[in-house]
Scaffold this active site. Structure first.
Site: not given
Ligand code: UD1
Length: 362
Positions: A205
């Site tokens: 991811h």
């Molecule tokens: C975040 C953390 C990363 C961690 C990861 C674990 C930061 C900078 N990154 O990355 O260090 O390893 O979490 O998962 O804080 N989304 C969903 N549902 C959710 C959450 C996210 O659909 O419940 C999707 C959204 O489209 C979002 C994307 O995933 O834009 C990324 O989510 P985000 O929280 O921005 O970062 P992660 O890639 O999850």
């Protein structure tokens, strides 16, 4: 004494559980839990609260997903009135996600003491958003709880006073040790048709692996080749699923099974019985080291070097030939000796509670 914990994203949940449990056993400590809502899907959040027996959050800031600046800013502006209302003596922040740095900064500006659990880890790669979060959070914290001695050395080099640093071990491993006996309750292998030590487990991811279409497609190509020799199971993170969907990537190869994110117990059960784990996650590098399962990390660096020097982790970088060759050599049985790092013993949460108790009695 009142301790307020902040969590936001999936990897935070495994870290807060043992600390809350340890503090609950100490007299005179009240606890409040704030969820920033950075992760919000049921299978990215609620299921972890249930399985890890974390109390329901007292507050949920519901910040959700957006750009780094927006997510960080929104967390700050929504957290400030909450922390002012609760007036904690100490705020504990966990790991290296955006919620961690955002809330630590709010507290530092308000003069509220901050403890950072999982301090001192460094990849020395500032293109990773997490590295920026780690560096800044450690500068802001008053108590720094490190999982391994390399963390102490990093903090001292950055000018952090030695008396603020406490080597306590790895809280993620506390949760693993606590829940390992419950893994037998998981029927995930049966559901997915997997045989013990007869499959590889994949998680990807990191923006550096999934955001760039050419890189992601190369990786998926290498995985498809590996899957010809070893069936692979790939619980796909929402970020990765979005990127694959945007490329109209077919997720229907029966030997490279793409499934939704799994619960803690199901994922742990799959790690225990995997022949190899291929990942870019931080926590998974640690869990496989503890479980003595070979791990191939698709990154050029790691902020968890003990998993390489002592544990089962090998950094393969972005070299897809190397990924295939290392997998083949594991399949041939070439598995190197490994050790569990010191203080990864299931008692890190208790050691944190000891430090906090004596700090509050000063
Ligand atoms: C975040 C953390 C990363 C961690 C990861 C674990 C930061 C900078 N990154 O990355 O260090 O390893 O979490 O998962 O804080 N989304 C969903 N549902 C959710 C959450 C996210 O659909 O419940 C999707 C959204 O489209 C979002 C994307 O995933 O834009 C990324 O989510 P985000 O929280 O921005 O970062 P992660 O890639 O999850």
């Amino acid at each position: 004494m009142h301790v307020l914990h902040v969590v936001g994203a999936r990897p935070n949940f495994m870290k807060v559980a043992p600390v809350m449990r340890a503090l609950a056993g100490r007299l005179g400590i009240g606890q409040t839990l704030v969820h920033t809502g950075q992760h919000y899907d049921i299978n990215m959040s609620d299921v972890f609260f249930r399985q890890l027996e974390i109390p329901a959050p007292n507050e949920n800031l519901q910040v959700g997903s957006s750009s780094h600046a927006q997510q960080t800013a929104q967390t700050m502006s929504r957290f400030e009135p909450i922390v002012l209302t609760h007036q904690p003596d100490l705020v504990l922040v966990y790991g290296d996600v955006n919620s961690t740095v955002a809330t630590a900064l709010v507290c530092a500006k308000l003069g509220i003491r901050v403890g950072h659990v999982e301090a001192g880890l460094r990849s020395f790669d500032r293109t990773m958003p997490e590295e920026i979060n780690r560096l800044l959070t450690d500068q802001l914290a008053d108590l720094l709880f490190t999982p391994s001695a390399d963390g102490d050395a990093n903090l001292l080099r950055e000018g952090i006073a030695a008396e603020k640093i406490h080597l306590v071990g790895n809280v993620m491993i506390d949760t693993l040790v606590h829940l390992l006996p419950a893994v037998e309750r998981s029927d995930v292998s049966k559901r997915l048709g997997l045989k013990r030590k007869g499959y590889g487990l994949v998680t990807l991811h990191r923006p550096s692996n999934v955001d760039e279409p050419a890189t992601l497609l190369q990786l998926m190509g290498a995985l498809a080749q590996i899957a010809a020799d070893l069936p692979l199971i790939f619980p796909v993170h929402p970020r990765t699923r979005q990127k694959l969907a945007a490329l109209s990537f077919p997720m229907d190869d029966p030997r490279l099974q793409c499934v939704d994110p799994l619960s803690y117990l199901d994922f742990l059960a799959l790690q225990c019985d995997a022949t190899v784990v291929i990942t870019d996650s931080g926590g998974v590098q640690e869990e496989t080291t503890y479980l003595r399962v070979p791990c191939l990390t698709v990154r050029e660096n790691t902020e968890r070097p003990v998993t390489v020097t002592l544990g089962t982790n090998t950094l393969v970088g972005h070299d897809m030939d190397r990924l295939r060759l290392e997998t083949q050599s594991i399949l041939r049985g070439a598995i190197r000796q490994s050790h569990i790092p010191p203080l990864w013993d299931g008692k890190a949460g208790e050691r944190i509670a000891d430090v906090i108790t004596s700090w509050s009695n000063r």
